[in-house]
Design a protein around this motif. Structure first.
Motif, short mmCIF file in Angstrom:
data_model
loop_
_atom_site.label_atom_id
_atom_site.label_comp_id
_atom_site.label_asym_id
_atom_site.label_seq_id
_atom_site.Cartn_x
_atom_site.Cartn_y
_atom_site.Cartn_z
N SER A 141 0.81 -1.23 0.00
CA SER A 141 0.00 0.00 0.00
C SER A 141 0.83 1.27 0.00
O SER A 141 0.38 2.31 -0.48
N SER A 142 2.04 1.21 0.56
CA SER A 142 2.83 2.43 0.70
C SER A 142 3.85 2.63 -0.42
O SER A 142 4.59 3.61 -0.41
N PHE A 143 3.91 1.71 -1.36
CA PHE A 143 4.79 1.87 -2.50
C PHE A 143 4.03 2.57 -3.63
O PHE A 143 2.83 2.41 -3.77
N PRO A 144 4.75 3.32 -4.47
CA PRO A 144 4.08 3.98 -5.60
C PRO A 144 3.42 2.96 -6.52
O PRO A 144 4.04 1.95 -6.87
N SER A 145 2.19 3.22 -6.90
CA SER A 145 1.50 2.32 -7.82
C SER A 145 0.85 3.06 -8.98
O SER A 145 0.31 2.43 -9.89
N GLY A 146 0.87 4.38 -8.94
CA GLY A 146 0.29 5.15 -10.04
C GLY A 146 -1.19 4.93 -10.23
O GLY A 146 -1.70 5.00 -11.34
N GLY A 147 -1.89 4.64 -9.12
CA GLY A 147 -3.32 4.43 -9.19
C GLY A 147 -3.73 3.00 -9.45
O GLY A 147 -4.93 2.68 -9.48
N ILE A 148 -2.76 2.08 -9.61
CA ILE A 148 -3.10 0.67 -9.81
C ILE A 148 -3.75 0.10 -8.56
O ILE A 148 -4.68 -0.70 -8.63
N ARG A 149 -3.25 0.52 -7.39
CA ARG A 149 -3.77 0.02 -6.13
C ARG A 149 -4.30 1.17 -5.29
O ARG A 149 -3.72 2.25 -5.24
N SER A 150 -5.39 0.95 -4.58
CA SER A 150 -5.89 1.93 -3.61
C SER A 150 -5.03 1.83 -2.36
O SER A 150 -4.47 0.78 -2.05
N GLU A 156 -0.55 -6.79 -11.69
CA GLU A 156 0.22 -5.75 -12.38
C GLU A 156 1.60 -5.60 -11.74
O GLU A 156 1.75 -5.73 -10.53
N THR A 157 2.59 -5.31 -12.57
CA THR A 157 3.94 -5.14 -12.04
C THR A 157 4.06 -3.81 -11.30
O THR A 157 3.59 -2.78 -11.77
N LEU A 158 4.71 -3.87 -10.14
CA LEU A 158 4.91 -2.68 -9.31
C LEU A 158 6.39 -2.38 -9.11
O LEU A 158 6.77 -1.71 -8.16
N ASP A 159 7.23 -2.91 -10.02
CA ASP A 159 8.66 -2.74 -9.87
C ASP A 159 9.31 -2.47 -11.22
O ASP A 159 8.64 -2.35 -12.24
N THR A 160 10.65 -2.38 -11.21
CA THR A 160 11.40 -2.16 -12.45
C THR A 160 11.97 -3.45 -13.01
O THR A 160 12.25 -3.53 -14.21
N LYS A 161 12.16 -4.46 -12.17
CA LYS A 161 12.80 -5.70 -12.62
C LYS A 161 11.92 -6.53 -13.53
O LYS A 161 12.40 -7.09 -14.54
N LYS A 169 -2.73 -0.02 -18.52
CA LYS A 169 -2.83 0.45 -17.14
C LYS A 169 -1.45 0.63 -16.51
O LYS A 169 -1.20 1.60 -15.79
N GLU A 170 -0.54 -0.30 -16.80
CA GLU A 170 0.80 -0.23 -16.23
C GLU A 170 1.60 0.93 -16.83
O GLU A 170 2.40 1.57 -16.13
N VAL A 171 1.40 1.21 -18.12
CA VAL A 171 2.08 2.35 -18.74
C VAL A 171 1.59 3.66 -18.10
O VAL A 171 2.39 4.53 -17.74
N GLU A 172 0.28 3.78 -17.96
CA GLU A 172 -0.28 4.98 -17.32
C GLU A 172 0.25 5.15 -15.90
O GLU A 172 0.57 6.26 -15.47
N ALA A 173 0.36 4.03 -15.19
CA ALA A 173 0.83 4.08 -13.80
C ALA A 173 2.26 4.60 -13.74
O ALA A 173 2.60 5.41 -12.86
N ARG A 174 3.10 4.15 -14.65
CA ARG A 174 4.50 4.58 -14.62
C ARG A 174 4.65 6.06 -14.94
O ARG A 174 5.47 6.75 -14.34
N GLN A 175 3.87 6.54 -15.88
CA GLN A 175 3.92 7.97 -16.15
C GLN A 175 3.43 8.77 -14.94
O GLN A 175 4.01 9.78 -14.56
#
Length: 720
Positions: free
Chosen positions: A128-137, A172-177, A579-585
């Protein structure tokens, strides 16, 4: 505050020397001793289990529960014999850094140390406390980390670290790896198909990466006496010292003793962790240095770079130093980059970007070379977006970094080769005696020349047998840039293979079909090629004529992520969904907003609470002096003029800090992330930062040195 500055300077004079000794005279004796290597697995696992694991690492296959249990048991035993008490899934969330949650091996119920395969393969950190760009509440906490067998486990302190990916509860992926691993797989598949047009023995192509890490070193006490360095990672104020880097005597000079001791210790710790560091040297700016490893597979190289930065930070504290990875911590001297040297290597040992004496291999080289240039041409804006950060905005386009305009430098020889191929469809790459340079000094042997010079102003340059993506920032996680680069090259390779195959089916001879496609690619991608000075005003004008983008700031650059072209690219290759592209931006924009907010607040705090009171106090001294001179009948015009100058600077600071705060209040009401980031860029950073800084820096020259509250540049950069 002034007392803190001089207290810090006093500490600097009494720093004890820290002696560092190698554990062994030979690095090979202890290299990788803190890594659960493939050799360790071979020695501790049953042959059948080891075979499954090695196949999973090579081919990306899933590991079954029985195999995972066996690996977990072996890893636990190995780690405990080395003093480990805990394990953690080591992952790279979208913060740009790394994260970990430690669990003990000790099981209180059984009273023994346990580590199951299920714990190796998967953990559930709070997402919950990691950046998700709106993917997760924010109230939805569940996320999963999953083991990446292709990057070895390692022991850091007393903790067994397991490299993992990080995904949301809904997948959805929440990381860079995770995206980097997908991009590596995609480029392997595409490059192998193309390589097999020349050599059917090639069954795998590995993306290779060598990372040149630049950084600054400053004394810890001086660092702590600069709130801007502590809070923002860079100095928001500071007048240029009389001597900066203009004498060019620091670059490749003798490494200062204190920095040398620090380097020796972090190198030892890095070697133990299997990080193949090879090069260290002074960089151009005073107190700036560089470290570089040997080339490794991209995923491992990136993991090692993330780990290396952490190791450097921890070792620096032992030496009463601080490492600055910010792209531009000091104005007026060079900033820091993280040059990504990238190439493609076949499982037959061929570097696909290295020319050869073989006609077949040279055509293969040209195929990959031209296709890469074409990929950069097609997706230049996406590459620019991949290295866009608030910190890199201060560096790109300055006199030590590539400009924000994406272009490729190929060198005079390779440019001539492509021109020849385009016009005639036939080319000969010469290597041999003509590639030697005689120095005219008898006792110095002849030196083999690279087939091209190097261009430090190019963001993406060919440097002999690799491409160097120079625009990546020193604090960046390279996975973002490497994901973009590998996927755009994979995409273009797939297109080339399809086009060549279609021509062959129509009856065209294979070699001619390849050359025909390459000739077209060369013609279509000419606008991205530039051999001149990327710093020049002429290039800016020329680039505009060519239709090349010049996104000078991060909010403008990241728009490329959400273009139809980029989204289709990522979705086509399974790297990100929409959704993941939007989240990263969204995450990039949020990070930008927060960083500019922090810097703005730091500037306001220092200016109002430290600089202005100091200036007023000094002004009062001058007023007393001016009145005294007047009473004695002595001309006080010079003193009065200085008083007036100080008053003008104080008024400038107060007015602009007030207006900047009001702008922040207005902008903070905005709800659209891109609109908000653009406003912070244009209406806060670009409008107020420089004018406030100029006034403060002018005051630094006017106020008595003993009264000035901030550690000065000459002290930060030159005092060891």
């Amino acid at each position: 505050m002034a007392h803190l500055r001089f207290k810090a300077l006093d500490q600097l004079a009494t720093r004890p020397k820290i002696n560092v000794e190698l554990p062994s005279a030979k690095i090979s004796d202890f290299f990788g001793e803190s890594v659960f290597t493939i050799e360790e697995m071979r020695a501790t696992l049953a042959p059948a289990v080891f075979k499954k694991v090695s196949q999973a690492i090579r081919n990306g296959e899933k590991i079954d529960e029985v195999t995972a249990d066996a690996v977990a048991s072996a890893a636990k035993s190995w780690a405990i014999t080395k003093g480990a008490t805990h394990f953690t899934h080591w992952f790279q969330p979208l913060t740009g850094g790394t994260a970990e949650k430690h669990d003990s091996f000790f099981d209180g119920t059984s009273g023994i140390e346990k580590f199951k395969g299920s714990e190796l393969v998967q953990q559930e950190p709070d997402a919950s406390s990691f950046p998700s760009g709106g993917i997760r509440s924010t109230f939805e906490a569940r996320g999963y980390t999953a083991w990446d067998p292709s990057s070895p486990m390692f022991l850091y302190g007393k903790t067994l670290c397991i490299p993992t990916i990080f995904v949301s509860y809904t997948g959805e992926t929440l990381d860079t790896k995770a995206s980097l691993l997908k991009a590596i797989k995609v480029v392997d598949k595409a490059a192998t198909k193309v390589a097999q047009l020349f050599d059917r023995e090639i069954t795998k192509v590995t993306a290779s990466l060598g990372i040149e890490q630049e950084y600054f070193l400053v004394d810890e006490a001086l660092y702590m006496a600069r709130p801007d360095l502590v809070m923002a990672g860079r100095s928001v104020f500071g007048h240029a010292p009389a001597r900066g880097q203009q004498l060019e005597d620091h670059y490749f000079g003798s490494i200062p003793a204190r920095a040398y001791d620090f380097m020796k210790e972090f190198e030892v710790e890095a070697w133990k962790l299997g990080i193949p560091l090879r090069t260290r040297h002074n960089e151009v700016a005073p107190s700036q240095f560089e470290v570089a490893p040997m080339f490794e597979e991209v995923n491992v190289a990136n993991d090692h770079n993330q780990l290396l930065m952490d190791v450097m930070g921890r070792v620096a504290e032992k030496h009463n130093l601080r490492v600055l990875f910010h792209e531009k911590p000091f104005a007026g001297v060079n900033g820091s980059g993280k040059h990504n040297n990238w190439s493609l290597i076949t499982d037959t040992g061929v570097n696909l970007f290295a020319p050869s004496s073989s006609a077949r291999d040279n055509l293969m080289f040209l195929t990959f070379f031209v296709t890469t240039v074409k990929a950069v041409h097609e997706h230049a804006d996406l590459l620019r977006a991949s290295i866009a950060t608030a910190a890199n905005d201060f560096r790109l386009g300055a006199n030590e970094a590539p400009p924000a305009i994406m272009s490729t430098f190929l060198g005079s020889q390779m440019s001539a080769v492509l021109d020849e191929l385009e016009s005639k469809g036939n080319v000969k790459i010469e290597k041999g005696d003509n590639m030697y340079m005689k120095l005219g000094i008898d006792h110095i042997p002849e030196i083999i020349l690279d087939n091209t010079d190097r261009n430090r102003t190019s963001p993406f340059a060919f440097t002999g047998n690799k491409f160097e993506f120079r625009a990546v920032g020193s604090s960046d996680n390279c996975a973002t840039a490497m994901t973009a680069l590998n996927v755009i090259v994979a995409d273009q390779l797939e297109k080339l293979h399809e086009e060549v195959s279609q021509d062959i089916e129509k009856g065209t001879e294979k070699r001619l079909a390849i050359v025909n496609v390459l000739r077209r690619y060369i013609k279509e991608s000419k606008t991205i090629r530039f051999e001149g000075d990327g710093y020049s005003d002429e290039w800016v004008k020329e680039a505009a004529k060519r239709g090349l983008s010049n996104h000078k700031n991060m909010p403008a650059a990241v728009k490329a992520y959400l273009t139809k072209k980029s989204i289709e690219l990522f979705e086509r290759h399974g790297i990100y969904n929409h959704k993941e592209v939007e989240a990263r931006q969204e995450i990039k924009l949020e990070s930008y907003i927060k960083r500019v907010q922090i810097e703005s607040r730091v500037m306001g705090d220092l200016a109002i609470n430290h600089i202005i009171p100091t200036a007023i106090a000094y002004q009062s001294k001058l007023i007393d002096n001016a009145n005294g001179l007047k009473g004695l009948g002595i001309d006080n015009k010079a003193v009065v003029k200085t008083i007036q100058e100080i008053s003008g600077h104080i008024e400038t600071i107060k007015t602009n800090v007030h207006n900047m705060i009001e702008e922040r209040k207005r902008i903070n009401k905005m709800t659209d992330a891109h609109e908000k980031a653009t406003a912070y860029c244009e209406d806060v950073k670009e409008k107020y930062f420089e004018i406030i800084r100029e006034a403060v820096d002018d005051l630094e020259l006017l106020v008595n040195d003993e009264d000035w509250p901030l550690v000065k540049y000459r002290e930060l950069l030159f005092l060891r």
